[in-house]
Design a protein around this motif. Structure first.
Motif, PDB file in Angstrom:
ATOM      1  N   GLY A 149      10.274   1.005  12.404  1.00 41.15           N
ATOM      2  CA  GLY A 149       9.800   1.550  13.673  1.00 41.15           C
ATOM      3  C   GLY A 149       8.774   0.610  14.275  1.00 41.15           C
ATOM      4  N   ASP A 150       7.557   1.085  14.467  1.00 41.44           N
ATOM      5  CA  ASP A 150       6.482   0.232  14.953  1.00 41.44           C
ATOM      6  C   ASP A 150       5.568  -0.216  13.815  1.00 41.44           C
ATOM      7  N   ARG A 151       6.027  -0.059  12.593  1.00 45.86           N
ATOM      8  CA  ARG A 151       5.253  -0.398  11.395  1.00 45.86           C
ATOM      9  C   ARG A 151       5.868  -1.620  10.724  1.00 45.86           C
ATOM     10  N   LEU A 152       5.030  -2.507  10.187  1.00 47.77           N
ATOM     11  CA  LEU A 152       5.484  -3.707   9.507  1.00 47.77           C
ATOM     12  C   LEU A 152       5.076  -3.644   8.040  1.00 47.77           C
ATOM     13  N   VAL A 153       5.993  -4.068   7.158  1.00 50.00           N
ATOM     14  CA  VAL A 153       5.692  -4.138   5.733  1.00 50.00           C
ATOM     15  C   VAL A 153       5.942  -5.569   5.274  1.00 50.00           C
ATOM     16  N   VAL A 154       4.909  -6.212   4.781  1.00 48.69           N
ATOM     17  CA  VAL A 154       4.949  -7.623   4.411  1.00 48.69           C
ATOM     18  C   VAL A 154       4.922  -7.754   2.900  1.00 48.69           C
ATOM     19  N   GLY A 155       5.746  -8.690   2.361  1.00 44.60           N
ATOM     20  CA  GLY A 155       5.619  -9.028   0.958  1.00 44.60           C
ATOM     21  C   GLY A 155       6.899  -9.059   0.157  1.00 44.60           C
ATOM     22  N   ASP A 156       7.951  -8.351   0.580  1.00 48.64           N
ATOM     23  CA  ASP A 156       9.150  -8.322  -0.253  1.00 48.64           C
ATOM     24  C   ASP A 156       9.839  -9.679  -0.315  1.00 48.64           C
ATOM     25  N   ALA A 157       9.594 -10.558   0.656  1.00 49.25           N
ATOM     26  CA  ALA A 157      10.207 -11.881   0.645  1.00 49.25           C
ATOM     27  C   ALA A 157       9.509 -12.843  -0.315  1.00 49.25           C
ATOM     28  N   ILE A 158       8.318 -12.510  -0.780  1.00 53.40           N
ATOM     29  CA  ILE A 158       7.587 -13.340  -1.749  1.00 53.40           C
ATOM     30  C   ILE A 158       7.167 -12.473  -2.935  1.00 53.40           C
ATOM     31  N   ALA A 160       6.332 -10.892  -6.406  1.00 52.18           N
ATOM     32  CA  ALA A 160       5.860 -11.448  -7.677  1.00 52.18           C
ATOM     33  C   ALA A 160       5.365 -12.881  -7.532  1.00 52.18           C
ATOM     34  N   LEU A 161       4.731 -13.169  -6.431  1.00 54.94           N
ATOM     35  CA  LEU A 161       4.149 -14.486  -6.187  1.00 54.94           C
ATOM     36  C   LEU A 161       3.028 -14.773  -7.191  1.00 54.94           C
ATOM     37  N   PRO A 184      -1.777  -5.491  -4.362  1.00 56.33           N
ATOM     38  CA  PRO A 184      -2.967  -4.866  -4.941  1.00 56.33           C
ATOM     39  C   PRO A 184      -4.159  -4.988  -3.996  1.00 56.33           C
ATOM     40  N   SER A 185      -5.302  -4.485  -4.406  1.00 61.34           N
ATOM     41  CA  SER A 185      -6.482  -4.550  -3.546  1.00 61.34           C
ATOM     42  C   SER A 185      -6.825  -6.001  -3.241  1.00 61.34           C
ATOM     43  N   PRO A 186      -7.002  -6.335  -1.959  1.00 57.63           N
ATOM     44  CA  PRO A 186      -7.298  -7.716  -1.593  1.00 57.63           C
ATOM     45  C   PRO A 186      -8.677  -8.143  -2.091  1.00 57.63           C
ATOM     46  N   THR A 187      -8.850  -9.444  -2.241  1.00 58.62           N
ATOM     47  CA  THR A 187     -10.168  -9.994  -2.549  1.00 58.62           C
ATOM     48  C   THR A 187     -11.120  -9.779  -1.386  1.00 58.62           C
ATOM     49  N   GLU A 188     -10.567  -9.863  -0.160  1.00 60.17           N
ATOM     50  CA  GLU A 188     -11.370  -9.700   1.053  1.00 60.17           C
ATOM     51  C   GLU A 188     -10.516  -9.034   2.119  1.00 60.17           C
ATOM     52  N   ASP A 201      -1.702 -13.166 -10.370  1.00 61.70           N
ATOM     53  CA  ASP A 201      -0.304 -13.042 -10.777  1.00 61.70           C
ATOM     54  C   ASP A 201       0.204 -11.696 -10.279  1.00 61.70           C
ATOM     55  N   PHE A 202       0.832 -11.699  -9.092  1.00 60.61           N
ATOM     56  CA  PHE A 202       1.353 -10.464  -8.521  1.00 60.61           C
ATOM     57  C   PHE A 202       2.523  -9.965  -9.365  1.00 60.61           C
ATOM     58  N   THR A 203       2.560  -8.670  -9.617  1.00 56.92           N
ATOM     59  CA  THR A 203       3.655  -8.077 -10.367  1.00 56.92           C
ATOM     60  C   THR A 203       4.796  -7.720  -9.419  1.00 56.92           C
ATOM     61  N   GLU A 204       5.871  -7.194  -9.968  1.00 63.07           N
ATOM     62  CA  GLU A 204       7.010  -6.798  -9.144  1.00 63.07           C
ATOM     63  C   GLU A 204       6.575  -5.720  -8.145  1.00 63.07           C
ATOM     64  N   GLY A 205       6.966  -5.891  -6.893  1.00 60.39           N
ATOM     65  CA  GLY A 205       6.539  -4.962  -5.842  1.00 60.39           C
ATOM     66  C   GLY A 205       5.231  -5.368  -5.199  1.00 60.39           C
ATOM     67  N   GLN A 206       4.723  -6.551  -5.544  1.00 59.06           N
ATOM     68  CA  GLN A 206       3.480  -7.071  -4.967  1.00 59.06           C
ATOM     69  C   GLN A 206       3.700  -8.529  -4.559  1.00 59.06           C
ATOM     70  N   PRO A 207       2.966  -9.005  -3.587  1.00 58.64           N
ATOM     71  CA  PRO A 207       2.007  -8.275  -2.758  1.00 58.64           C
ATOM     72  C   PRO A 207       2.726  -7.443  -1.704  1.00 58.64           C
TER      73      PRO A 207
END
Length: 388
Positions: A149-158, A160-161, A184-188, A201-207
């Motif tokens: 919709g008008d919402r964006l979800v970022v991260g599935d393309a990278i 477990a980075l 996960p919770s950002p550093t900043e 070390d991002f796990t599966e489903g992150q970031p």
């Protein structure tokens, strides 16, 4: 000198050949096996910034920074800068191929058609405040973010980075959007960006970063729940308000007081002439015991009608209610019908007029109260005779 030049050139070439490991192996500080590990120099830091656009496309910018601590290193970077400017394709060609391969792997994983385009490279010196040589790759990645919709979800393309200790990841968005959630919770967390600093070390489903318009509501379920809660509270408050003789604010002589207010002007004049100081003192005492007036703007439509009927002795014509409240006949009828359905108000026809009364209204009280009511009752009698 020759070693420094060689190392800086290899940094650029390895960066263009190696950074693509982000999407495929997801190991991605930008240094693949057989790269910097075999040399005596690493970039001091690697900054990856992903700027997400409303349509889901993203602009990537990757900066490799090397500290230029000596004059020889500064001179070497100047030569690298000249080489990049004279033949940028030598740096962007292989980098673009690797990143397109990375986008292809992400396309298979996400089901969204993706492509990398407009790859550019620049080399420049920066004072941060120490002197650094910065090699920057920039490109566009279509359909990088998922659009809901008008919402964006970022991260599935990278997914477990991996970021090493020298790497940082920044995800930013345009004005008019806000952060929904990040995992996960950002550093900043900034006004329009989130930052993760390595090692990470991002796990599966992150970031994952969810971005939504600033004016977006809390959601239909929450909105309905809040609306129902407000309606329940209003209904409870309305049902518990004092009315008739049961409320603590209603005194036993309230009907008589209300009737006296609606009596003829002649009765008011006689009362003012014969009452004298004693009557004035009585009025003062009654006024001190009465509750302060309530602003009509704080009352519901139903409460205004009940209050008005009470003020007129518990009985009045519907037409008069409309005139007093400056309502249309249709609005008055709608509100009155609701009150009658709830049992909070009674009504009947008197001639051609609709008359409203409180459920506990006693007509015999008004009949013997004073002669001043005879005029109004006579009018009602006339209407009744006409109807007969």
């Amino acid at each position: 000198m020759q070693r420094t030049v060689l190392l800086l050139v290899v940094i650029a070439i390895v960066a263009s050949a190696g950074f693509a490991s982000i999407g495929t192996a997801q190991s991605a500080a930008g240094v693949p096996a057989g790269g910097f590990e075999q040399m005596d120099v690493d970039p001091d830091d690697v900054l990856i910034e992903i700027s997400v656009e409303p349509d889901g496309d993203a602009v990537w910018e990757t900066q490799y920074r090397v500290r230029l601590a000596s004059d020889d290193e500064k001179q070497a970077f100047e030569e690298l800068h000249a080489d990049v400017e004279s033949d940028p394709d030598a740096y962007t060609g292989r980098f673009g191929e690797r990143m397109n391969a990375t986008a292809g792997a992400a396309e298979n994983a996400t089901g969204r058609e993706m492509a990398v385009s407009n790859v550019t490279v620049t080399a420049e010196r920066r004072e941060l405040p120490q002197s650094y040589g910065v090699l920057t790759y920039r490109f566009e990645w279509s359909n990088f973010a998922a659009v809901d919709g008008d919402r964006l979800v970022v991260g599935d393309a990278i997914d477990a980075l991996f970021l090493d200790e020298a790497s940082s990841l920044i995800v930013s968005w345009e004005d008019g959007y806000r952060l929904g959630e990040a995992s996960p919770s950002p550093t900043e967390t900034r006004d329009s960006a989130v930052v993760w600093q390595g090692p990470k070390d991002f796990t599966e489903g992150q970031p994952r970063v969810a971005i939504e318009p600033e004016g977006r509501s809390a959601g239909p379920v929450l909105f309905v729940a809040v609306g129902l809660l407000v309606a329940v509270v209003a209904a409870i408050g309305y049902r518990r308000r004092p009315r008739g003789g049961s409320g603590p604010e209603r005194s036993s002589d309230a009907p008589a007081a209300a009737v006296s207010e609606s009596a003829a002007d002649a009765d008011d004049a006689e009362a003012s002439e014969g009452a004298g100081p004693a009557a004035a003192a009585t009025d003062a005492d009654e006024g001190s015991d009465s509750a302060p007036p309530i602003d009509d703007d704080l009352l519901s439509n139903e409460e205004q009608v009940i209050r008005l009927v009470e003020a007129n002795g518990g009985r009045m014509k519907q037409k008069q209610v409309a005139e007093e409240l400056d309502w249309t006949a249709a609005k008055t009828s709608q509100v009155v019908t609701g009150l009658r359905d709830e049992g909070d108000l009674d009504g009947f026809r008197l001639g051609r007029e609709n008359v409203l009364s409180l459920p506990d209204y006693d007509a015999t009280t008004d009949n013997g109260e004073s002669d001043g009511d005879d005029n109004s009752e006579a009018n009602d009698d006339d209407n009744a005779d006409d109807e007969a």
